[in-house]
Scaffold this motif. Structure first.
Motif, PDB file in Angstrom:
ATOM      1  N   GLU A 188       0.835  -1.193   0.000  1.00  0.00           N
ATOM      2  CA  GLU A 188       0.000   0.000   0.000  1.00  0.00           C
ATOM      3  C   GLU A 188       0.871   1.244   0.000  1.00  0.00           C
ATOM      4  O   GLU A 188       1.900   1.284   0.680  1.00  0.00           O
ATOM      5  CB  GLU A 188      -0.883   0.035   1.252  1.00  0.00           C
ATOM      6  CG  GLU A 188      -1.863  -1.107   1.360  1.00  0.00           C
ATOM      7  CD  GLU A 188      -2.639  -1.078   2.668  1.00  0.00           C
ATOM      8  OE1 GLU A 188      -2.523  -0.097   3.435  1.00  0.00           O
ATOM      9  OE2 GLU A 188      -3.355  -2.056   2.920  1.00  0.00           O
ATOM     10  N   LEU A 189       0.440   2.248  -0.728  1.00  0.00           N
ATOM     11  CA  LEU A 189       1.129   3.537  -0.724  1.00  0.00           C
ATOM     12  C   LEU A 189       0.752   4.269   0.553  1.00  0.00           C
ATOM     13  O   LEU A 189      -0.429   4.421   0.857  1.00  0.00           O
ATOM     14  CB  LEU A 189       0.714   4.352  -1.951  1.00  0.00           C
ATOM     15  CG  LEU A 189       1.380   5.714  -2.113  1.00  0.00           C
ATOM     16  CD1 LEU A 189       2.884   5.550  -2.307  1.00  0.00           C
ATOM     17  CD2 LEU A 189       0.776   6.449  -3.302  1.00  0.00           C
ATOM     18  N   LYS A 190       1.737   4.670   1.314  1.00  0.00           N
ATOM     19  CA  LYS A 190       1.477   5.373   2.569  1.00  0.00           C
ATOM     20  C   LYS A 190       2.204   6.704   2.585  1.00  0.00           C
ATOM     21  O   LYS A 190       3.237   6.869   1.950  1.00  0.00           O
ATOM     22  CB  LYS A 190       1.930   4.521   3.755  1.00  0.00           C
ATOM     23  CG  LYS A 190       1.131   3.248   3.879  1.00  0.00           C
ATOM     24  CD  LYS A 190       1.237   2.653   5.232  1.00  0.00           C
ATOM     25  CE  LYS A 190       0.304   1.453   5.275  1.00  0.00           C
ATOM     26  NZ  LYS A 190       0.320   0.803   6.525  1.00  0.00           N
ATOM     27  N   ALA A 191       1.656   7.619   3.345  1.00  0.00           N
ATOM     28  CA  ALA A 191       2.281   8.935   3.498  1.00  0.00           C
ATOM     29  C   ALA A 191       3.598   8.799   4.255  1.00  0.00           C
ATOM     30  O   ALA A 191       3.714   7.975   5.161  1.00  0.00           O
ATOM     31  CB  ALA A 191       1.336   9.872   4.243  1.00  0.00           C
ATOM     32  N   PRO A 192       4.591   9.617   3.890  1.00  0.00           N
ATOM     33  CA  PRO A 192       5.887   9.540   4.570  1.00  0.00           C
ATOM     34  C   PRO A 192       5.840  10.044   6.018  1.00  0.00           C
ATOM     35  O   PRO A 192       6.672   9.675   6.825  1.00  0.00           O
ATOM     36  CB  PRO A 192       6.801  10.411   3.713  1.00  0.00           C
ATOM     37  CG  PRO A 192       5.878  11.333   2.981  1.00  0.00           C
ATOM     38  CD  PRO A 192       4.584  10.602   2.812  1.00  0.00           C
ATOM     39  N   ASN A 193       4.865  10.877   6.316  1.00  0.00           N
ATOM     40  CA  ASN A 193       4.703  11.378   7.684  1.00  0.00           C
ATOM     41  C   ASN A 193       3.290  11.945   7.825  1.00  0.00           C
ATOM     42  O   ASN A 193       2.524  11.986   6.854  1.00  0.00           O
ATOM     43  CB  ASN A 193       5.773  12.419   8.043  1.00  0.00           C
ATOM     44  CG  ASN A 193       5.744  13.611   7.107  1.00  0.00           C
ATOM     45  OD1 ASN A 193       4.707  14.236   6.903  1.00  0.00           O
ATOM     46  ND2 ASN A 193       6.903  13.934   6.533  1.00  0.00           N
ATOM     47  N   PHE A 226       1.338   9.203  -5.242  1.00  0.00           N
ATOM     48  CA  PHE A 226       2.009   8.373  -6.247  1.00  0.00           C
ATOM     49  C   PHE A 226       3.030   9.177  -7.043  1.00  0.00           C
ATOM     50  O   PHE A 226       4.105   8.681  -7.371  1.00  0.00           O
ATOM     51  CB  PHE A 226       0.954   7.770  -7.178  1.00  0.00           C
ATOM     52  CG  PHE A 226       1.519   7.102  -8.385  1.00  0.00           C
ATOM     53  CD1 PHE A 226       1.967   5.792  -8.314  1.00  0.00           C
ATOM     54  CD2 PHE A 226       1.596   7.759  -9.601  1.00  0.00           C
ATOM     55  CE1 PHE A 226       2.499   5.160  -9.421  1.00  0.00           C
ATOM     56  CE2 PHE A 226       2.117   7.146 -10.712  1.00  0.00           C
ATOM     57  CZ  PHE A 226       2.572   5.833 -10.633  1.00  0.00           C
ATOM     58  N   ASN A 227       2.732  10.421  -7.345  1.00  0.00           N
ATOM     59  CA  ASN A 227       3.611  11.257  -8.173  1.00  0.00           C
ATOM     60  C   ASN A 227       4.893  11.685  -7.462  1.00  0.00           C
ATOM     61  O   ASN A 227       5.814  12.168  -8.114  1.00  0.00           O
ATOM     62  CB  ASN A 227       2.853  12.480  -8.687  1.00  0.00           C
ATOM     63  CG  ASN A 227       1.747  12.091  -9.633  1.00  0.00           C
ATOM     64  OD1 ASN A 227       1.965  11.315 -10.553  1.00  0.00           O
ATOM     65  ND2 ASN A 227       0.542  12.581  -9.380  1.00  0.00           N
ATOM     66  N   GLU A 228       4.948  11.524  -6.159  1.00  0.00           N
ATOM     67  CA  GLU A 228       6.163  11.879  -5.427  1.00  0.00           C
ATOM     68  C   GLU A 228       7.114  10.699  -5.306  1.00  0.00           C
ATOM     69  O   GLU A 228       8.193  10.830  -4.776  1.00  0.00           O
ATOM     70  CB  GLU A 228       5.829  12.429  -4.046  1.00  0.00           C
ATOM     71  CG  GLU A 228       5.297  13.841  -4.100  1.00  0.00           C
ATOM     72  CD  GLU A 228       5.253  14.481  -2.728  1.00  0.00           C
ATOM     73  OE1 GLU A 228       5.981  14.036  -1.820  1.00  0.00           O
ATOM     74  OE2 GLU A 228       4.491  15.441  -2.577  1.00  0.00           O
ATOM     75  N   GLY A 229       6.670   9.523  -5.755  1.00  0.00           N
ATOM     76  CA  GLY A 229       7.493   8.307  -5.656  1.00  0.00           C
ATOM     77  C   GLY A 229       8.734   8.452  -6.447  1.00  0.00           C
ATOM     78  O   GLY A 229       9.805   8.101  -6.176  1.00  0.00           O
ATOM     79  N   LYS A 254       2.143  14.973   5.370  1.00  0.00           N
ATOM     80  CA  LYS A 254       2.022  14.820   3.923  1.00  0.00           C
ATOM     81  C   LYS A 254       1.007  13.734   3.613  1.00  0.00           C
ATOM     82  O   LYS A 254       0.805  12.805   4.389  1.00  0.00           O
ATOM     83  CB  LYS A 254       3.362  14.414   3.307  1.00  0.00           C
ATOM     84  CG  LYS A 254       4.386  15.509   3.301  1.00  0.00           C
ATOM     85  CD  LYS A 254       5.575  15.066   2.490  1.00  0.00           C
ATOM     86  CE  LYS A 254       6.154  16.268   1.800  1.00  0.00           C
ATOM     87  NZ  LYS A 254       7.025  15.906   0.726  1.00  0.00           N
ATOM     88  N   LYS A 255       0.395  13.849   2.456  1.00  0.00           N
ATOM     89  CA  LYS A 255      -0.508  12.819   1.967  1.00  0.00           C
ATOM     90  C   LYS A 255       0.288  11.849   1.102  1.00  0.00           C
ATOM     91  O   LYS A 255       1.289  12.216   0.482  1.00  0.00           O
ATOM     92  CB  LYS A 255      -1.632  13.437   1.139  1.00  0.00           C
ATOM     93  CG  LYS A 255      -2.594  14.259   1.951  1.00  0.00           C
ATOM     94  CD  LYS A 255      -3.719  14.781   1.077  1.00  0.00           C
ATOM     95  CE  LYS A 255      -4.686  15.581   1.923  1.00  0.00           C
ATOM     96  NZ  LYS A 255      -5.800  16.108   1.142  1.00  0.00           N
ATOM     97  N   ALA A 256      -0.184  10.614   1.055  1.00  0.00           N
ATOM     98  CA  ALA A 256       0.422   9.638   0.159  1.00  0.00           C
ATOM     99  C   ALA A 256       0.196  10.107  -1.269  1.00  0.00           C
ATOM    100  O   ALA A 256      -0.932  10.420  -1.654  1.00  0.00           O
ATOM    101  CB  ALA A 256      -0.200   8.271   0.381  1.00  0.00           C
TER     102      ALA A 256
END
Length: 161
Positions: A146-151, A158-161, A154-156
């Motif tokens: 699952e994609l999770k927020a780094p903290n 996909f484009n920041e991956g 921030k929101k999870a």
């Protein structure tokens, strides 16, 4: 990384043990140190499995608290589990033609370290080509990731991956 200052009485035991060097004073130094205190210092600094492994080589398992062996076994299982999962995911990616590179600790542990307990890991960092990222993401989701927020700020995304 050392998180807490180490008293000289501890470094006098830890350094020769981990350097795997013969030190004529090692046994007498080790006998002067309270093993429970040493173990706690090593736990705080996240090096208990490493020190435990080398102490067992120098002192023998019979001369150590059983907790040292537990630290070694737990870290070997944890790091081994990370490496096994990395290998599994890399195999899935390979079938799809996606190159996966293990970064930092996992790259070192997977390729250079033969005793998993000697390389404590808390996560796995990998790199895939930007153009492969969307497909890699799909494959990971299909495997239950699952994609999770780094903290919490921030929101999870996909484009920041």
């Amino acid at each position: 990384m050392i998180k807490y200052n180490l008293d000289k009485k501890y470094t006098d035991v830890i350094l020769p043990a981990c350097a795997a060097v013969s030190c004529s004073e090692f046994e007498s130094r080790f006998k002067k140190v309270d093993q429970r205190e040493l173990l706690e210092v090593c736990r705080k600094n996240e090096i208990a499995s490493i020190v435990g492994h080398y102490l067992a080589e120098h002192v023998g398992a019979g001369g150590l608290l059983p907790e040292w062996a537990e630290e070694v076994e737990q870290m070997a299982a944890k790091t081994g589990g990370y490496l096994k999962e990395l290998s599994r995911v890399a195999g899935i990616f390979e079938i799809e033609g996606i190159a996966l590179i293990g970064l930092k600790n996992c790259g070192i542990a997977a390729n250079l370290i033969r005793i998993p307990a000697l390389f404590p890991m808390g996560d796995v960092d990998v790199l895939v080509a930007r153009e492969d990222f969307p497909r890699a993401h799909e494959l990971l989701e299909a495997e239950g990731y699952e994609l999770k927020a780094p903290n919490k700020y921030k929101k999870a995304d996909f484009n920041e991956g």
